[in-house]
Design a protein around this motif. Structure first.
Motif, PDB file in Angstrom:
ATOM      1  N   VAL A   1      47.187  72.060  67.448  1.00  0.00           N
ATOM      2  CA  VAL A   1      47.675  70.680  67.463  1.00  0.00           C
ATOM      3  C   VAL A   1      48.885  70.581  66.536  1.00  0.00           C
ATOM      4  CG1 VAL A   1      47.119  68.295  66.860  1.00  0.00           C
ATOM      5  CG2 VAL A   1      45.396  69.730  67.984  1.00  0.00           C
ATOM      6  N   ARG A   2      49.957  69.932  67.032  1.00  0.00           N
ATOM      7  CA  ARG A   2      51.156  69.708  66.231  1.00  0.00           C
ATOM      8  C   ARG A   2      51.406  68.215  66.105  1.00  0.00           C
ATOM      9  NH1 ARG A   2      53.409  73.675  69.705  1.00  0.00           N
ATOM     10  NH2 ARG A   2      54.518  72.015  70.799  1.00  0.00           N
ATOM     11  N   VAL A   3      51.523  67.748  64.871  1.00  0.00           N
ATOM     12  CA  VAL A   3      51.753  66.330  64.621  1.00  0.00           C
ATOM     13  C   VAL A   3      53.148  66.150  64.045  1.00  0.00           C
ATOM     14  CG1 VAL A   3      50.990  64.275  63.373  1.00  0.00           C
ATOM     15  CG2 VAL A   3      49.298  65.949  64.187  1.00  0.00           C
TER      16      VAL A   3
ATOM     17  N   MET B   1      50.378  51.027  70.666  1.00  0.00           N
ATOM     18  CA  MET B   1      50.331  51.455  72.069  1.00  0.00           C
ATOM     19  C   MET B   1      50.481  52.968  72.103  1.00  0.00           C
ATOM     20  SD  MET B   1      53.031  50.594  75.204  1.00  0.00           S
ATOM     21  CE  MET B   1      54.356  51.601  74.500  1.00  0.00           C
ATOM     22  N   VAL B   2      49.747  53.600  72.980  1.00  0.00           N
ATOM     23  CA  VAL B   2      49.857  55.040  73.173  1.00  0.00           C
ATOM     24  C   VAL B   2      50.254  55.318  74.614  1.00  0.00           C
ATOM     25  CG1 VAL B   2      48.435  57.108  73.519  1.00  0.00           C
ATOM     26  CG2 VAL B   2      48.346  55.910  71.355  1.00  0.00           C
ATOM     27  N   VAL B   3      51.158  56.270  74.798  1.00  0.00           N
ATOM     28  CA  VAL B   3      51.451  56.821  76.120  1.00  0.00           C
ATOM     29  C   VAL B   3      51.166  58.317  76.045  1.00  0.00           C
ATOM     30  CG1 VAL B   3      53.142  57.169  77.940  1.00  0.00           C
ATOM     31  CG2 VAL B   3      53.241  55.095  76.537  1.00  0.00           C
ATOM     32  N   VAL B   4      50.246  58.790  76.879  1.00  0.00           N
ATOM     33  CA  VAL B   4      49.851  60.197  76.899  1.00  0.00           C
ATOM     34  C   VAL B   4      50.435  60.855  78.135  1.00  0.00           C
ATOM     35  CG1 VAL B   4      47.927  61.831  76.813  1.00  0.00           C
ATOM     36  CG2 VAL B   4      47.675  59.566  75.773  1.00  0.00           C
ATOM     37  N   LEU B   5      51.200  61.928  77.939  1.00  0.00           N
ATOM     38  CA  LEU B   5      51.711  62.727  79.049  1.00  0.00           C
ATOM     39  C   LEU B   5      50.797  63.942  79.195  1.00  0.00           C
ATOM     40  CD1 LEU B   5      55.548  62.620  78.235  1.00  0.00           C
ATOM     41  CD2 LEU B   5      54.182  61.003  79.569  1.00  0.00           C
TER      42      LEU B   5
ATOM     43  N   ALA C   1      41.015  64.979  78.736  1.00  0.00           N
ATOM     44  CA  ALA C   1      40.823  65.323  77.325  1.00  0.00           C
ATOM     45  C   ALA C   1      40.733  66.828  77.107  1.00  0.00           C
ATOM     46  CB  ALA C   1      39.561  64.651  76.773  1.00  0.00           C
ATOM     47  N   ARG C   2      40.799  67.617  78.184  1.00  0.00           N
ATOM     48  CA  ARG C   2      40.775  69.071  78.025  1.00  0.00           C
ATOM     49  C   ARG C   2      42.097  69.718  78.420  1.00  0.00           C
ATOM     50  NH1 ARG C   2      35.907  70.801  81.885  1.00  0.00           N
ATOM     51  NH2 ARG C   2      36.295  72.868  81.008  1.00  0.00           N
ATOM     52  N   ASN C   3      42.931  68.986  79.186  1.00  0.00           N
ATOM     53  CA  ASN C   3      44.233  69.533  79.558  1.00  0.00           C
ATOM     54  C   ASN C   3      45.235  69.407  78.416  1.00  0.00           C
ATOM     55  OD1 ASN C   3      43.443  70.258  82.141  1.00  0.00           O
ATOM     56  ND2 ASN C   3      45.099  69.145  83.163  1.00  0.00           N
ATOM     57  N   GLU C   4      46.229  70.262  78.427  1.00  0.00           N
ATOM     58  CA  GLU C   4      47.352  70.168  77.494  1.00  0.00           C
ATOM     59  C   GLU C   4      48.013  68.793  77.639  1.00  0.00           C
ATOM     60  OE1 GLU C   4      50.673  73.378  76.709  1.00  0.00           O
ATOM     61  OE2 GLU C   4      51.205  72.173  78.452  1.00  0.00           O
ATOM     62  N   ARG C   5      48.487  68.215  76.495  1.00  0.00           N
ATOM     63  CA  ARG C   5      49.059  66.876  76.574  1.00  0.00           C
ATOM     64  C   ARG C   5      49.936  66.573  75.368  1.00  0.00           C
ATOM     65  NH1 ARG C   5      43.937  67.464  75.618  1.00  0.00           N
ATOM     66  NH2 ARG C   5      42.847  66.403  73.911  1.00  0.00           N
ATOM     67  N   LEU C   6      50.769  65.566  75.533  1.00  0.00           N
ATOM     68  CA  LEU C   6      51.617  65.052  74.459  1.00  0.00           C
ATOM     69  C   LEU C   6      51.258  63.591  74.277  1.00  0.00           C
ATOM     70  CD1 LEU C   6      54.430  63.542  73.466  1.00  0.00           C
ATOM     71  CD2 LEU C   6      53.890  65.786  72.498  1.00  0.00           C
ATOM     72  N   VAL C   7      50.819  63.223  73.072  1.00  0.00           N
ATOM     73  CA  VAL C   7      50.366  61.866  72.769  1.00  0.00           C
ATOM     74  C   VAL C   7      51.445  61.172  71.943  1.00  0.00           C
ATOM     75  CG1 VAL C   7      48.557  60.471  71.704  1.00  0.00           C
ATOM     76  CG2 VAL C   7      47.974  62.688  72.730  1.00  0.00           C
ATOM     77  N   ALA C   8      52.012  60.099  72.482  1.00  0.00           N
ATOM     78  CA  ALA C   8      53.082  59.366  71.791  1.00  0.00           C
ATOM     79  C   ALA C   8      52.553  58.012  71.329  1.00  0.00           C
ATOM     80  CB  ALA C   8      54.276  59.173  72.716  1.00  0.00           C
ATOM     81  N   HIS C   9      52.666  57.764  70.003  1.00  0.00           N
ATOM     82  CA  HIS C   9      52.180  56.524  69.395  1.00  0.00           C
ATOM     83  C   HIS C   9      53.355  55.592  69.120  1.00  0.00           C
ATOM     84  CE1 HIS C   9      48.052  58.028  68.336  1.00  0.00           C
ATOM     85  NE2 HIS C   9      48.678  59.185  68.463  1.00  0.00           N
ATOM     86  N   PHE C  10      53.198  54.311  69.487  1.00  0.00           N
ATOM     87  CA  PHE C  10      54.253  53.326  69.293  1.00  0.00           C
ATOM     88  C   PHE C  10      53.705  52.071  68.623  1.00  0.00           C
ATOM     89  CE2 PHE C  10      55.498  55.806  73.007  1.00  0.00           C
ATOM     90  CZ  PHE C  10      56.838  56.080  72.768  1.00  0.00           C
ATOM     91  N   ASP C  11      54.554  51.421  67.834  1.00  0.00           N
ATOM     92  CA  ASP C  11      54.310  50.056  67.366  1.00  0.00           C
ATOM     93  C   ASP C  11      55.028  49.110  68.310  1.00  0.00           C
ATOM     94  OD1 ASP C  11      52.633  50.397  65.221  1.00  0.00           O
ATOM     95  OD2 ASP C  11      54.237  50.483  63.732  1.00  0.00           O
TER      96      ASP C  11
ATOM     97  N   SER D   1      54.176  61.591  67.278  1.00  0.00           N
ATOM     98  CA  SER D   1      53.872  62.305  68.516  1.00  0.00           C
ATOM     99  C   SER D   1      52.971  63.482  68.170  1.00  0.00           C
ATOM    100  CB  SER D   1      55.143  62.768  69.231  1.00  0.00           C
ATOM    101  OG  SER D   1      55.814  63.764  68.493  1.00  0.00           O
ATOM    102  N   VAL D   2      52.019  63.724  69.043  1.00  0.00           N
ATOM    103  CA  VAL D   2      51.012  64.765  68.809  1.00  0.00           C
ATOM    104  C   VAL D   2      50.927  65.657  70.037  1.00  0.00           C
ATOM    105  CG1 VAL D   2      48.620  65.270  68.192  1.00  0.00           C
ATOM    106  CG2 VAL D   2      49.694  63.143  67.374  1.00  0.00           C
ATOM    107  N   TYR D   3      51.237  66.946  69.853  1.00  0.00           N
ATOM    108  CA  TYR D   3      51.032  67.926  70.921  1.00  0.00           C
ATOM    109  C   TYR D   3      49.616  68.474  70.798  1.00  0.00           C
ATOM    110  CZ  TYR D   3      50.966  72.418  73.309  1.00  0.00           C
ATOM    111  OH  TYR D   3      50.605  73.480  74.101  1.00  0.00           O
ATOM    112  N   VAL D   4      48.864  68.421  71.906  1.00  0.00           N
ATOM    113  CA  VAL D   4      47.489  68.919  71.916  1.00  0.00           C
ATOM    114  C   VAL D   4      47.392  70.047  72.941  1.00  0.00           C
ATOM    115  CG1 VAL D   4      45.051  68.331  72.150  1.00  0.00           C
ATOM    116  CG2 VAL D   4      46.688  66.577  71.399  1.00  0.00           C
ATOM    117  N   PRO D   5      47.120  71.283  72.502  1.00  0.00           N
ATOM    118  CA  PRO D   5      46.986  72.384  73.463  1.00  0.00           C
ATOM    119  C   PRO D   5      45.734  72.202  74.312  1.00  0.00           C
ATOM    120  CG  PRO D   5      46.285  73.095  71.300  1.00  0.00           C
ATOM    121  CD  PRO D   5      46.832  71.707  71.122  1.00  0.00           C
ATOM    122  N   GLY D   6      45.721  72.838  75.459  1.00  0.00           N
ATOM    123  CA  GLY D   6      44.543  72.714  76.308  1.00  0.00           C
ATOM    124  C   GLY D   6      44.691  73.503  77.581  1.00  0.00           C
ATOM    125  N   GLU D   7      43.811  73.215  78.513  1.00  0.00           N
ATOM    126  CA  GLU D   7      43.822  73.893  79.797  1.00  0.00           C
ATOM    127  C   GLU D   7      44.821  73.218  80.732  1.00  0.00           C
ATOM    128  OE1 GLU D   7      39.673  75.472  80.798  1.00  0.00           O
ATOM    129  OE2 GLU D   7      39.239  73.720  79.548  1.00  0.00           O
TER     130      GLU D   7
END
Length: 281
Positions: free
Chosen positions: A222-224, A195-199, A179-189, A156-162
């Motif tokens: 960014v936090r991984v 597969m990725v689900v981005v919140l 791609a500029r807003n704050e988001r949480l990127v979750a990677h799955f097998d 999971s990757v936290y991406v800071p943003g607007e």
């Protein structure tokens, strides 16, 4: 031109400060604050409480508890066909279709970079030529996000943003919105590969929460977080994976040549969590 002018104030207001203020009100357990907030919101957006596990508005400890409310059992039956990929959330399809090289279609002539969305050129490589679906959750919707397909969480990757709004008007007028807003990127097998689900966070979204990490702290970097096999977290198809404390958008990504979206979906099509959004090839 009018819509552009209406989105202009979002560039000027203190997005994070406003969101934190609303978040503190949404966490308040003071009866007159939380009851007023909940009652007026439910009336304004015509929230259907008949399907909620707790239909009594005053029973919720605060606004966030109301907003992330659970539904009654079987309120969202899962499509039973074995090849089905489920819709992850209630709301409406913002866009869906192929990922063209490194570009994802946003709206009305706007596209944004897959690499920017995932904050990684390396991670993006697996999805070039693949498929994406963007689901917008409106204020009245059920705000838990569920798994489109069973999968093992790898990162999971936290991406800071607007924190721009993510409604249709804003998507049509703010370049690179998701791609500029704050988001949480979750990677799955999954059985279909990665597969990725981005919140995606948005204006006055108090926080993003996942079932494996709880509320994601707001930060400036960014936090991984890696999940090796010894610490694996596996979620079944249709299982809850996260929720928004105030609404936003979920984006689902698949690699090339593994699946396709159901033909009945197009921009603006209403969705319900658990419906067949697509299918394996």
């Amino acid at each position: 031109m009018r819509d552009r002018l209406l989105t202009l104030p979002q560039y000027l207001i203190p997005q994070h400060g406003l969101s934190r203020l609303v978040g503190s009100l949404a966490d308040s357990r003071t009866p007159w604050i939380k009851d007023t907030f909940i009652t007026r919101f439910a009336a304004r957006y015509q929230v259907d409480m008949s399907e909620a596990a707790e239909p009594n508005l005053s029973a919720y400890e605060n606004f966030n508890a109301f907003f992330t409310r659970a539904l009654k059992p079987n309120a969202r039956p899962l499509d039973s066909r074995p090849d089905s990929i489920l819709c992850p959330a209630d709301g409406a399809v913002s866009q869906l279709g192929p990922i063209t090289q490194d570009q994802i279609f946003q709206a009305k002539g706007h596209s944004y970079s897959l690499s920017d969305l995932l904050a990684s050129d390396t991670d993006a490589a697996a999805y070039i030529g693949g498929q994406f679906a963007t689901v917008y959750l409106s204020p009245r919707d059920y705000h838990r996000v569920h798994m489109p397909l069973a999968g093992r969480l790898t990162k999971s990757v936290y991406v800071p943003g607007e924190l721009f709004s993510v409604n249709t008007r804003t998507a049509e007028n703010v370049p690179n919105l998701f791609a500029r807003n704050e988001r949480l990127v979750a990677h799955f097998d999954t059985t279909l590969g990665p597969m990725v689900v981005v919140l995606v966070g948005a204006m006055i979204v108090a926080s993003i929460e996942t079932v494996w990490g709880g509320v994601e702290p707001i930060g400036n970097e960014v936090r991984v977080r890696e999940f090796p096999e010894g610490q694996q977290i596996t979620l079944n198809r249709g299982a809850e994976m996260g929720r928004f404390r105030l609404g936003s958008t979920a984006i689902v990504l698949f690699g090339p040549d593994v699946m396709g979206w159901d033909e009945r979906y197009a921009a603006g099509t209403p969705t319900r969590m658990g419906e067949r959004l697509g299918s394996a090839c």
